[in-house]
Motif scaffolding. Structure first.
Motif, PDB file in Angstrom:
ATOM      1  N   ARG A 179      -1.973  71.258  83.694  1.00  0.00           N
ATOM      2  CA  ARG A 179      -2.305  69.834  83.653  1.00  0.00           C
ATOM      3  C   ARG A 179      -2.703  69.422  82.236  1.00  0.00           C
ATOM      4  NH1 ARG A 179      -3.215  68.059  89.094  1.00  0.00           N
ATOM      5  NH2 ARG A 179      -4.015  66.074  88.398  1.00  0.00           N
ATOM      6  N   PHE A 180      -3.403  70.300  81.580  1.00  0.00           N
ATOM      7  CA  PHE A 180      -3.838  70.024  80.211  1.00  0.00           C
ATOM      8  C   PHE A 180      -2.629  69.855  79.284  1.00  0.00           C
ATOM      9  CE2 PHE A 180      -4.754  72.307  76.182  1.00  0.00           C
ATOM     10  CZ  PHE A 180      -5.546  71.348  75.574  1.00  0.00           C
ATOM     11  N   PHE A 181      -1.694  70.806  79.387  1.00  0.00           N
ATOM     12  CA  PHE A 181      -0.507  70.709  78.542  1.00  0.00           C
ATOM     13  C   PHE A 181       0.306  69.455  78.897  1.00  0.00           C
ATOM     14  CE2 PHE A 181      -0.834  75.535  78.444  1.00  0.00           C
ATOM     15  CZ  PHE A 181      -1.414  75.544  77.188  1.00  0.00           C
ATOM     16  N   ALA A 182       0.400  69.193  80.188  1.00  0.00           N
ATOM     17  CA  ALA A 182       1.197  68.047  80.627  1.00  0.00           C
ATOM     18  C   ALA A 182       0.623  66.742  80.089  1.00  0.00           C
ATOM     19  CB  ALA A 182       1.244  67.990  82.149  1.00  0.00           C
ATOM     20  N   VAL A 221       6.378  68.334  67.256  1.00  0.00           N
ATOM     21  CA  VAL A 221       6.522  69.579  67.987  1.00  0.00           C
ATOM     22  C   VAL A 221       5.161  69.939  68.567  1.00  0.00           C
ATOM     23  CG1 VAL A 221       6.223  70.896  65.864  1.00  0.00           C
ATOM     24  CG2 VAL A 221       7.183  71.999  67.889  1.00  0.00           C
ATOM     25  N   MET A 222       5.196  70.381  69.779  1.00  0.00           N
ATOM     26  CA  MET A 222       3.947  70.703  70.460  1.00  0.00           C
ATOM     27  C   MET A 222       3.974  72.187  70.813  1.00  0.00           C
ATOM     28  SD  MET A 222       2.832  69.095  74.061  1.00  0.00           S
ATOM     29  CE  MET A 222       2.005  70.065  75.297  1.00  0.00           C
ATOM     30  N   TYR A 238       1.507  69.636  66.730  1.00  0.00           N
ATOM     31  CA  TYR A 238       0.331  69.633  67.583  1.00  0.00           C
ATOM     32  C   TYR A 238       0.190  71.005  68.216  1.00  0.00           C
ATOM     33  CZ  TYR A 238       0.031  64.612  67.151  1.00  0.00           C
ATOM     34  OH  TYR A 238      -0.125  63.349  66.649  1.00  0.00           O
ATOM     35  N   GLY A 239      -1.026  71.455  68.335  1.00  0.00           N
ATOM     36  CA  GLY A 239      -1.239  72.733  68.977  1.00  0.00           C
ATOM     37  C   GLY A 239      -2.177  72.573  70.151  1.00  0.00           C
ATOM     38  N   ALA A 240      -1.899  73.298  71.213  1.00  0.00           N
ATOM     39  CA  ALA A 240      -2.793  73.269  72.363  1.00  0.00           C
ATOM     40  C   ALA A 240      -2.924  74.689  72.853  1.00  0.00           C
ATOM     41  CB  ALA A 240      -2.215  72.378  73.452  1.00  0.00           C
ATOM     42  N   GLN A 241      -4.149  75.123  72.944  1.00  0.00           N
ATOM     43  CA  GLN A 241      -4.356  76.511  73.326  1.00  0.00           C
ATOM     44  C   GLN A 241      -5.261  76.580  74.544  1.00  0.00           C
ATOM     45  OE1 GLN A 241      -6.314  78.871  70.361  1.00  0.00           O
ATOM     46  NE2 GLN A 241      -5.901  80.794  71.415  1.00  0.00           N
ATOM     47  N   ASP A 299       9.584  68.390  70.547  1.00  0.00           N
ATOM     48  CA  ASP A 299       9.935  69.764  70.908  1.00  0.00           C
ATOM     49  C   ASP A 299       8.698  70.423  71.480  1.00  0.00           C
ATOM     50  OD1 ASP A 299      12.397  69.396  69.968  1.00  0.00           O
ATOM     51  OD2 ASP A 299      12.332  70.933  68.407  1.00  0.00           O
ATOM     52  N   VAL A 300       8.922  71.262  72.461  1.00  0.00           N
ATOM     53  CA  VAL A 300       7.783  72.002  72.983  1.00  0.00           C
ATOM     54  C   VAL A 300       8.063  73.482  72.806  1.00  0.00           C
ATOM     55  CG1 VAL A 300       6.303  72.438  74.954  1.00  0.00           C
ATOM     56  CG2 VAL A 300       7.378  70.215  74.685  1.00  0.00           C
TER      57      VAL A 300
END
Lengths: 419, 499
Positions: free
Chosen positions: A267-270, A246-247, A336-339, A284-285
């Motif tokens: 773009r970063f998330f992609a 899961v992202m 995974y986490g992206a902030q 999952d996003v």
């Protein structure tokens, strides 16, 4: 004297080189088309080819030809009511020399459209991200399969022969094929023994001896091993890893995040999504946006909606933690986490964020990436995260001003981990 | 007449193709068709698109424009706007014909008859093809061209070659000697002579430009001869021979483009005849097979369906109208010639006294050998056909505010329609007439082209771009003049080389 040739097995992509040259020649236009496509597409949907349109006048090959005007006489079929001397109004739009006359300039003004293949599309996508080649090939690759044992088959290549299986079936075959002779042999031998005991006549004995010899020959003639005995190890291809992930995408949508910054964040998330699709079968996003309060939204709202007001980053982290606790607790999920944020935060909130991250989130996640978009100076949140990141290798932080800065964030993620 | 059917059902196989080919060859020989041997190649749809994109060259050099062509074909095919052509045939010896594997047996037979006997015999016998193309060596020449251009790309970079080819392609239609028969092509000779030619040409070019004049000459200006002495219509040839700055390998590439343009030149002038001839023969040959009992009714029904589609001619007011369909016109004219020979009416006797009542096979053969579209229409379009197609001619004059119908299918109109339709196929009037007029050898070395307008038609909007391409090849400024109504030259465009 005529010859018929089957060319179907010859290579078919004779035009591949020419196609590649065409794509290269118009790469500027195509790059623009791809950038447009990315901003329109969902980040989960980057791996398709894309239909692109080029304005026809851009790709026309010029030649000398007649323009409209002057005098021309043309012949057309299908006259119904005209007679010589009739005058017909010129159609609007100035379509001069109707039909075939203007054929030298031939094509209409509509766009020249075609479909970029998946590889071509991704290449354009990667182009300004400054990805190393190795990574590019890794990402453009189709899902990898692992070949696993799946029993035995009767056909295959010699290297895959399974000796034990083959000999077993050879033995079985010999048993079956020799059986009738052995039975007969047994019978004849008993007969002969009886005859020898009873001092039978020589000719009868001779006939029986002959029969015994014949049967033994037949038994010997059954081959020790035959092609039908051969068994091969069978291998099938199984899609490689089948785990799930899961992202979490966290983004600050306060007033200071303008459209340009959001594009970079997208773009970063992609890119993170693309990386993860290499490793996990199912992803999952979860999109969480926040200003002073956080909310889980769908992708469209995530990228389009814009709010104003202050920023409390910890609200998003808390929501993330709640969602993990509610939906992604089991060990089957890789998290995974992206902030992405411009770094602005409510003054006293940054230390709270650090606390949340260190205690609640980092223990659960595989990797957490934070990017500060568009702002050069180190904001409060950055300082706190920087301190955390020194102690936790799972946290990566980065300042991003252009899209080329995105990739280094992933370097650590992509590096081979010791098992 | 009670022969065995060659096949039933739609499946084809190599044996069947061979059988049909034998029968067609036998019947074609009956009709005295003179053909090259055939090389029949079975290909997939993708390979067909490949072949299509390289505009009918079995081996092409590499250039982005062929990639563009491929994408366009693929795109139209995917969208279903275009059924792929069933066939593609190459004017070579042996004559290469492509059959698509998706075709049914009927379609394969149709293609065999159309391409391997129709087009093939046309290539072998028509005077333009005999004069302009050498079927024996074209494949070899293409191999040489591809090899040479590939070699140049390695040595001088793909960009340089691409730019050069772009410029040459812009002038592709101006690379033909219309009045001289070109020498035969052959690989060994080309390769062997190349080096020799390189040296010679460089020397010759230097000779023209050896213009360090003696002082006297400058003073009295006596030796100010005009160059070229006469206007030149073959722009590519002129550039190949006289452009001051081209390297020998660049001249060679100009030459390759020129030679290939020359190879396709007859095809551009005989579309109606070529397709008409091939269509007439597939129709005649397959009907003969049916009469002989070699094929069954379902075969004929399928064949006639696609035959009818091919020769469909929508009227001018139909949404699908795209001008006169060359298949329809050509087929009707060929059939009409046969009709005039076999069952002439009094009208035919009056219009075609030399044709009416003569053996049709000989008459048709004569027509095929000795004409191109323009002269063929001018010679053979009959009043009956004009009536059948209900042809009319329309004048579009920019000085008038409306179109005017100048002639319809009546006694007063036949000749005018025939002349107008023939003119429509005249390459000389379809393409602007542009010639090399002068080179300023003493001044800025500029090249002056002259456009002689036809019926006051102006040049199209891409003229400026073409001039830039010419300037790139020439290396010095290029000017374009148009003769106005009083035959006074008037400057309409100029271009300078980029660097």
């Amino acid at each position: 004297m005529d010859s018929i040739v089957d060319r179907r097995l010859n290579g078919r992509n004779k035009s591949a080189v020419n196609r590649a040259r065409f794509v290269r020649r118009y790469q500027d236009q195509l790059k623009r088309a791809v950038a447009d496509a990315i901003s329109k597409r969902s980040i989960k949907d980057l791996e398709r080819g894309e239909r692109v349109d080029l304005p026809r006048r851009d790709i026309r090959e010029p030649v000398f030809h007649h323009g409209g005007g002057g005098y021309r006489e043309s012949v057309h079929p299908g006259n119904k009511e005209y007679s010589a001397g009739d005058r017909l109004p010129r159609p609007a739009g100035g379509a001069q020399g109707r039909g075939n006359q203007a054929s030298d300039s031939g094509e209409g003004e509509d766009d020249f459209s075609f479909v970029l293949s998946r590889e071509e599309f991704l290449n354009f996508f990667f182009e300004d991200l400054a990805l190393p080649d190795l990574v590019k090939t890794e990402l453009t690759r189709l899902p990898r399969y692992k070949s696993v044992r799946a029993g035995f088959t009767t056909s295959g290549v010699p290297t895959n022969i399974n000796v034990i299986r083959s000999l077993k079936s050879a033995a079985a075959r010999r048993q079956v094929l020799q059986a009738p002779y052995r039975t007969r042999l047994k019978g004849v031998e008993t007969q002969r023994d009886a005859l020898v005991v009873g001092r039978g006549r020589a000719p009868e004995l001779e006939a029986l001896d002959e029969e015994i010899a014949r049967l033994k020959r037949r038994i010997r003639a059954v081959p020790f091993i035959d092609t039908i005995d051969l068994r091969y190890n069978h291998r099938i291809k199984q899609p490689q890893p089948t785990t799930q992930a899961v992202m979490f995408c966290l983004m600050d949508v306060s007033g200071s995040m303008d459209q340009g910054r959001k594009e970079i964040a997208k773009r970063f998330f992609a890119l993170l999504y693309l990386f993860l699709t290499r490793v996990y079968e199912r992803i999952d996003v979860v999109f969480i946006r926040h200003h002073t309060q956080a909310a889980e939204v769908n992708e469209e709202e995530f990228f389009s909606a814009r709010d104003t007001g202050g920023t409390v980053v910890s609200s998003a982290l808390m929501l993330m933690q709640e969602i993990i606790a509610a939906r992604y607790t089991s060990a089957a999920w890789n998290i995974y986490g992206a902030q992405a944020s411009d770094g602005d935060n409510w003054h006293s909130d940054s230390s709270r964020c650090r606390e949340l991250l260190e205690q609640e989130i980092l223990p659960h996640v595989q990797y957490f990436a934070y990017v500060q978009v568009g702002a050069e100076e180190e904001q409060g949140l950055w300082q706190q995260y920087a301190a955390t990141s020194a102690a936790h290798p799972r946290l990566a932080i980065r300042k991003i001003n252009t899209v080329a800065d995105i990739y280094p964030v992933f370097r650590q993620l992509f590096a081979k981990k010791p098992a | 007449m009670t022969r065995q059917l060659l096949s039933t059902g739609s499946e084809w196989s190599f044996e069947l193709i061979d059988k049909y080919d034998r029968e067609l060859a036998r019947i074609a020989a009956d009709f005295k068709l003179d053909t090259y041997p055939n090389q029949i190649e079975v290909v997939t749809a993708e390979q067909m698109m490949d072949a299509y994109a390289s505009v009918g060259m079995p081996i092409g050099y590499q250039h982005w424009s062929y990639g563009k062509e491929y994408l366009a074909v693929e795109n139209r095919y995917r969208r279903g706007q275009m059924g792929l052509a069933y066939e593609l045939v190459i004017n070579s010896n042996p004559c290469i014909a492509y059959l698509m594997e998706e075709n049914t047996m009927t379609m394969q037979a149709l293609v065999l008859a159309h391409a391997c006997y129709g087009h093939n015999s046309f290539f072998k016998s028509n005077y333009l093809f005999r004069a302009w193309t050498t079927a024996d060596s074209i494949v070899d020449y293409l191999v040489f061209a591809r090899g040479f251009i590939g070699e140049c790309e390695q040595r001088y970079g793909e960009t340089a070659i691409e730019e050069l080819l772009d410029s040459c392609h812009a002038l592709r239609n101006y690379g033909v000697d219309r009045y001289k028969r070109p020498p035969q092509l052959s690989v060994e000779r080309e390769t062997a002579r190349r080096r020799e030619r390189d040296e010679y040409r460089q020397a010759a070019v230097n000779d023209i430009w050896r213009t360090l004049p003696t002082r006297d000459a400058v003073q009295d200006g006596a030796s100010d001869e005009r160059f070229p002495a006469e206007p030149q219509e073959n722009l590519l040839y002129f550039i190949e021979k006289h452009a001051p700055l081209l390297e020998p390998w660049q001249r060679e590439i100009v030459r390759i483009v020129r030679k290939l343009a020359q190879y396709f030149y007859p095809q551009r002038q005989t579309q109606v005849m070529n397709e008409g001839w091939a269509t007439f023969w597939h129709y005649t040959l397959l009907n003969r097979m049916y009469d002989e009992g070699l094929v069954d009714d379902s075969f004929m029904l399928e064949f006639l369906t696609s035959h009818t589609n091919v020769i469909a001619q929508p009227g001018f007011d139909h949404p699908y109208y795209r001008g006169v369909n060359p298949y329809a016109l050509g087929f009707s004219m060929m059939t009409d010639i046969r009709r005039i020979c076999e069952t002439p009416t009094p009208e035919d006797r009056q219009w075609f006294p030399d044709l009416a009542g003569t053996p049709w096979l000989g008459a048709l053969d004569f027509a095929m050998r000795n004409f191109k579209d323009e002269s063929f229409v001018a010679q053979y379009l009959s009043p009956k056909l004009i009536r059948d197609l209900r042809l009319f001619s329309l004048i579009d004059d920019d000085r008038e505010d409306a179109y005017a119908v100048s002639a319809i299918h009546d006694d007063n109109g036949y000749r005018r329609i025939r002349r107008a339709l023939a003119e429509q196929y005249n390459l000389g009037s379809r393409e602007p007439n542009i010639q090399v007029n002068a080179v300023d050898r003493r001044g800025d070395r500029s090249l002056t082209l002259r456009h002689i307008p036809f019926e006051r038609r102006p040049l199209g909007e891409s003229t400026g771009d073409v001039l830039k391409h010419i300037a790139r090849l020439w290396g010095f400024p290029v000017r374009l003049e148009t003769l106005d109504v009083n035959n006074k030259p008037e400057l309409v465009g100029h271009a300078h080389p980029a660097n």
